[in-house]
Design a protein around this motif. Sequence first.
Motif, PDB file in Angstrom:
ATOM      1  N   SER A  80       0.836  -1.198   0.000  1.00  6.32           N
ATOM      2  CA  SER A  80       0.000   0.000   0.000  1.00  6.32           C
ATOM      3  C   SER A  80       0.873   1.250   0.000  1.00  6.32           C
ATOM      4  O   SER A  80       2.048   1.206   0.388  1.00  6.32           O
ATOM      5  CB  SER A  80      -0.903  -0.005   1.229  1.00  6.32           C
ATOM      6  OG  SER A  80      -0.135   0.242   2.396  1.00  6.32           O
ATOM      7  N   PRO A  81       0.321   2.413  -0.419  1.00  2.65           N
ATOM      8  CA  PRO A  81       1.109   3.651  -0.411  1.00  2.65           C
ATOM      9  C   PRO A  81       1.698   3.977   0.956  1.00  2.65           C
ATOM     10  O   PRO A  81       2.833   4.451   1.049  1.00  2.65           O
ATOM     11  CB  PRO A  81       0.087   4.708  -0.862  1.00  2.65           C
ATOM     12  CG  PRO A  81      -0.878   3.953  -1.713  1.00  2.65           C
ATOM     13  CD  PRO A  81      -0.987   2.597  -1.068  1.00  2.65           C
ATOM     14  N   ARG A  82       0.934   3.758   2.032  1.00  7.11           N
ATOM     15  CA  ARG A  82       1.454   4.048   3.371  1.00  7.11           C
ATOM     16  C   ARG A  82       2.674   3.196   3.692  1.00  7.11           C
ATOM     17  O   ARG A  82       3.666   3.681   4.250  1.00  7.11           O
ATOM     18  CB  ARG A  82       0.356   3.809   4.424  1.00  7.11           C
ATOM     19  CG  ARG A  82      -0.713   4.882   4.429  1.00  7.11           C
ATOM     20  CD  ARG A  82      -1.689   4.685   5.579  1.00  7.11           C
ATOM     21  NE  ARG A  82      -2.578   3.556   5.348  1.00  7.11           N
ATOM     22  CZ  ARG A  82      -2.513   2.411   6.019  1.00  7.11           C
ATOM     23  NH1 ARG A  82      -1.618   2.243   6.957  1.00  7.11           N
ATOM     24  NH2 ARG A  82      -3.359   1.438   5.750  1.00  7.11           N
ATOM     25  N   ILE A  83       2.618   1.906   3.330  1.00  8.82           N
ATOM     26  CA  ILE A  83       3.744   1.020   3.622  1.00  8.82           C
ATOM     27  C   ILE A  83       4.931   1.346   2.724  1.00  8.82           C
ATOM     28  O   ILE A  83       6.093   1.298   3.155  1.00  8.82           O
ATOM     29  CB  ILE A  83       3.321  -0.451   3.465  1.00  8.82           C
ATOM     30  CG1 ILE A  83       2.363  -0.829   4.612  1.00  8.82           C
ATOM     31  CG2 ILE A  83       4.523  -1.379   3.462  1.00  8.82           C
ATOM     32  CD1 ILE A  83       1.900  -2.263   4.584  1.00  8.82           C
ATOM     33  N   GLU A 167      -7.243  -3.283   0.464  1.00 10.11           N
ATOM     34  CA  GLU A 167      -7.159  -4.255  -0.626  1.00 10.11           C
ATOM     35  C   GLU A 167      -5.729  -4.738  -0.826  1.00 10.11           C
ATOM     36  O   GLU A 167      -5.470  -5.940  -0.980  1.00 10.11           O
ATOM     37  CB  GLU A 167      -7.684  -3.625  -1.918  1.00 10.11           C
ATOM     38  CG  GLU A 167      -7.667  -4.557  -3.121  1.00 10.11           C
ATOM     39  CD  GLU A 167      -8.162  -3.864  -4.372  1.00 10.11           C
ATOM     40  OE1 GLU A 167      -9.308  -4.116  -4.775  1.00 10.11           O
ATOM     41  OE2 GLU A 167      -7.407  -3.046  -4.955  1.00 10.11           O
ATOM     42  N   SER A 168      -4.780  -3.812  -0.810  1.00  9.09           N
ATOM     43  CA  SER A 168      -3.390  -4.181  -1.089  1.00  9.09           C
ATOM     44  C   SER A 168      -2.738  -4.916   0.074  1.00  9.09           C
ATOM     45  O   SER A 168      -1.769  -5.646  -0.114  1.00  9.09           O
ATOM     46  CB  SER A 168      -2.574  -2.934  -1.447  1.00  9.09           C
ATOM     47  OG  SER A 168      -2.586  -2.007  -0.381  1.00  9.09           O
ATOM     48  N   ARG A 218      -1.940  -5.311 -10.572  1.00  6.76           N
ATOM     49  CA  ARG A 218      -0.626  -5.861 -10.263  1.00  6.76           C
ATOM     50  C   ARG A 218      -0.658  -6.655  -8.961  1.00  6.76           C
ATOM     51  O   ARG A 218       0.204  -7.491  -8.702  1.00  6.76           O
ATOM     52  CB  ARG A 218       0.416  -4.750 -10.177  1.00  6.76           C
ATOM     53  CG  ARG A 218       0.634  -3.983 -11.480  1.00  6.76           C
ATOM     54  CD  ARG A 218       1.632  -2.858 -11.302  1.00  6.76           C
ATOM     55  NE  ARG A 218       2.959  -3.342 -10.983  1.00  6.76           N
ATOM     56  CZ  ARG A 218       3.969  -2.584 -10.577  1.00  6.76           C
ATOM     57  NH1 ARG A 218       3.768  -1.294 -10.402  1.00  6.76           N
ATOM     58  NH2 ARG A 218       5.153  -3.094 -10.321  1.00  6.76           N
ATOM     59  N   LEU A 219      -1.654  -6.377  -8.141  1.00  7.98           N
ATOM     60  CA  LEU A 219      -1.842  -7.117  -6.895  1.00  7.98           C
ATOM     61  C   LEU A 219      -1.912  -8.615  -7.153  1.00  7.98           C
ATOM     62  O   LEU A 219      -1.421  -9.419  -6.354  1.00  7.98           O
ATOM     63  CB  LEU A 219      -3.133  -6.635  -6.220  1.00  7.98           C
ATOM     64  CG  LEU A 219      -3.547  -7.322  -4.921  1.00  7.98           C
ATOM     65  CD1 LEU A 219      -2.632  -6.890  -3.785  1.00  7.98           C
ATOM     66  CD2 LEU A 219      -5.003  -6.989  -4.585  1.00  7.98           C
ATOM     67  N   LEU A 220      -2.511  -9.015  -8.276  1.00  4.54           N
ATOM     68  CA  LEU A 220      -2.690 -10.439  -8.573  1.00  4.54           C
ATOM     69  C   LEU A 220      -1.401 -11.102  -9.028  1.00  4.54           C
ATOM     70  O   LEU A 220      -1.313 -12.333  -9.023  1.00  4.54           O
ATOM     71  CB  LEU A 220      -3.759 -10.613  -9.658  1.00  4.54           C
ATOM     72  CG  LEU A 220      -5.133 -10.006  -9.383  1.00  4.54           C
ATOM     73  CD1 LEU A 220      -6.069 -10.280 -10.546  1.00  4.54           C
ATOM     74  CD2 LEU A 220      -5.707 -10.553  -8.085  1.00  4.54           C
ATOM     75  N   ASP A 221      -0.411 -10.306  -9.438  1.00  9.31           N
ATOM     76  CA  ASP A 221       0.821 -10.855  -9.994  1.00  9.31           C
ATOM     77  C   ASP A 221       1.999 -10.782  -9.043  1.00  9.31           C
ATOM     78  O   ASP A 221       3.116 -11.127  -9.416  1.00  9.31           O
ATOM     79  CB  ASP A 221       1.178 -10.123 -11.301  1.00  9.31           C
ATOM     80  CG  ASP A 221       0.106 -10.300 -12.364  1.00  9.31           C
ATOM     81  OD1 ASP A 221      -0.422 -11.409 -12.477  1.00  9.31           O
ATOM     82  OD2 ASP A 221      -0.208  -9.316 -13.063  1.00  9.31           O
ATOM     83  N   GLN A 222       1.777 -10.314  -7.818  1.00  7.44           N
ATOM     84  CA  GLN A 222       2.881 -10.242  -6.874  1.00  7.44           C
ATOM     85  C   GLN A 222       3.271 -11.643  -6.410  1.00  7.44           C
ATOM     86  O   GLN A 222       2.517 -12.610  -6.592  1.00  7.44           O
ATOM     87  CB  GLN A 222       2.483  -9.377  -5.681  1.00  7.44           C
ATOM     88  CG  GLN A 222       1.325  -9.902  -4.862  1.00  7.44           C
ATOM     89  CD  GLN A 222       1.060  -9.035  -3.667  1.00  7.44           C
ATOM     90  OE1 GLN A 222       1.964  -8.728  -2.911  1.00  7.44           O
ATOM     91  NE2 GLN A 222      -0.186  -8.622  -3.490  1.00  7.44           N
ATOM     92  N   GLU A 286      -9.737  -9.767   4.607  1.00  8.00           N
ATOM     93  CA  GLU A 286      -9.144 -10.267   5.843  1.00  8.00           C
ATOM     94  C   GLU A 286      -7.716  -9.760   5.904  1.00  8.00           C
ATOM     95  O   GLU A 286      -6.925  -9.987   4.981  1.00  8.00           O
ATOM     96  CB  GLU A 286      -9.188 -11.790   5.882  1.00  8.00           C
ATOM     97  CG  GLU A 286     -10.580 -12.359   6.040  1.00  8.00           C
ATOM     98  CD  GLU A 286     -10.551 -13.846   6.317  1.00  8.00           C
ATOM     99  OE1 GLU A 286     -10.525 -14.233   7.497  1.00  8.00           O
ATOM    100  OE2 GLU A 286     -10.543 -14.616   5.338  1.00  8.00           O
ATOM    101  N   LEU A 287      -7.369  -9.087   6.995  1.00  5.53           N
ATOM    102  CA  LEU A 287      -6.102  -8.385   7.110  1.00  5.53           C
ATOM    103  C   LEU A 287      -5.119  -9.152   7.983  1.00  5.53           C
ATOM    104  O   LEU A 287      -5.516  -9.994   8.800  1.00  5.53           O
ATOM    105  CB  LEU A 287      -6.338  -6.992   7.690  1.00  5.53           C
ATOM    106  CG  LEU A 287      -7.328  -6.126   6.895  1.00  5.53           C
ATOM    107  CD1 LEU A 287      -7.632  -4.845   7.639  1.00  5.53           C
ATOM    108  CD2 LEU A 287      -6.781  -5.828   5.500  1.00  5.53           C
TER     109      LEU A 287
END
Length: 346
Positions: A80-83, A167-168, A218-222, A286-287
């Motif tokens: 995520s942007p924050r991380i 989401e990320s 891109r989330l799906l390809d990490q 779920e986090l």
Amino acid sequence: MSWKSGYPVSVLRGRRWCVAASRATGAFSVEECRWLRMVFTVCEPPPFPMTPRSNLLNTVGNGGRSPEMTVSPEPNPYASPRIRFGAELRKIRLLAGMSQRELGAIIHMSVSQVSMVENGRRSPTLDLARTVDAALGRGRELTDLLDRLTREADQMPRWFRPWLDFESEAESLHVWELSMVPGLFQVEGYARALIANEPGATPDQAEERLAARLERQRLLDQPTPPMMWVVLDESILHRPVGSPEVMKDQIWHLLELGERSHISLQMLPYAAYGTVGLLGSFVVAELPSGAPPVAYIDSQSTEDRVSDRSEEVKSLICRHGVIRADALPRRESLGLIKETMRRWTT
């Protein structure tokens, strides 16, 4: 304790080692434990080589500084942007040879505030980025990074932005979609047709939003994507979006996604007479680290689509379970998608 590829095997097996080590030795603070967890979640490879336990304890006891310590690589682009900002801030601090306390004293922040920003649990501000750049002689490094991250977020509708971080960061996503292919699964032509028809959207705005939606995927390809439990209503396969050629590409893409090991794709057929999901689409994230789940609830409203209210989220989880129970099994669902392909290829 045994070691493998520079990592303690016990850490690779889970998070409990850090807590156990902290209790046994008192060497690790709560924030340092959280950082170790983030290392194995966010960074690839880790921001410093794991050394034998004695050296690691010396490193922690020296305010996080060690001659053996190296600086983290570029932040994980899937985080995520924050991380991403927090990881970069930590890297810059370590390059300067500073502890969180020393940096906090310079920029007038407490240790806990610095730690929260570095761990992605507090949103950074432009003033913070400018202050750190000036204090550490980094030019505009953090300021430009935050500008870039903000521009990426600004391409999304305002009501959707709060969902991006959840989401990320999610370990799993439970998706019910009633009317259209979910944004993470859309091919370019399908997404373009949806976005271009938004009232009041200029061509430039449509292109920016399209680019942002495709970037989300891109989330799906990490390397370690979230597990996805997705149920789609059968009507999605028949509703024309774009053109027959676009629909053919989209359905082929669904078939490809449905074969991935981290995606469970099921179809709710007309024959199921399912009514539980007719009120609308939703996603439950779920986090990690035991954080409570959060939901995104789709609607025509532009307000309050993201909810962390426990009773509401529990209700949606229950509804998703009922919808999944009515849906076709995974193999049969892919079979239904293949059958529908004939409509768009003839």
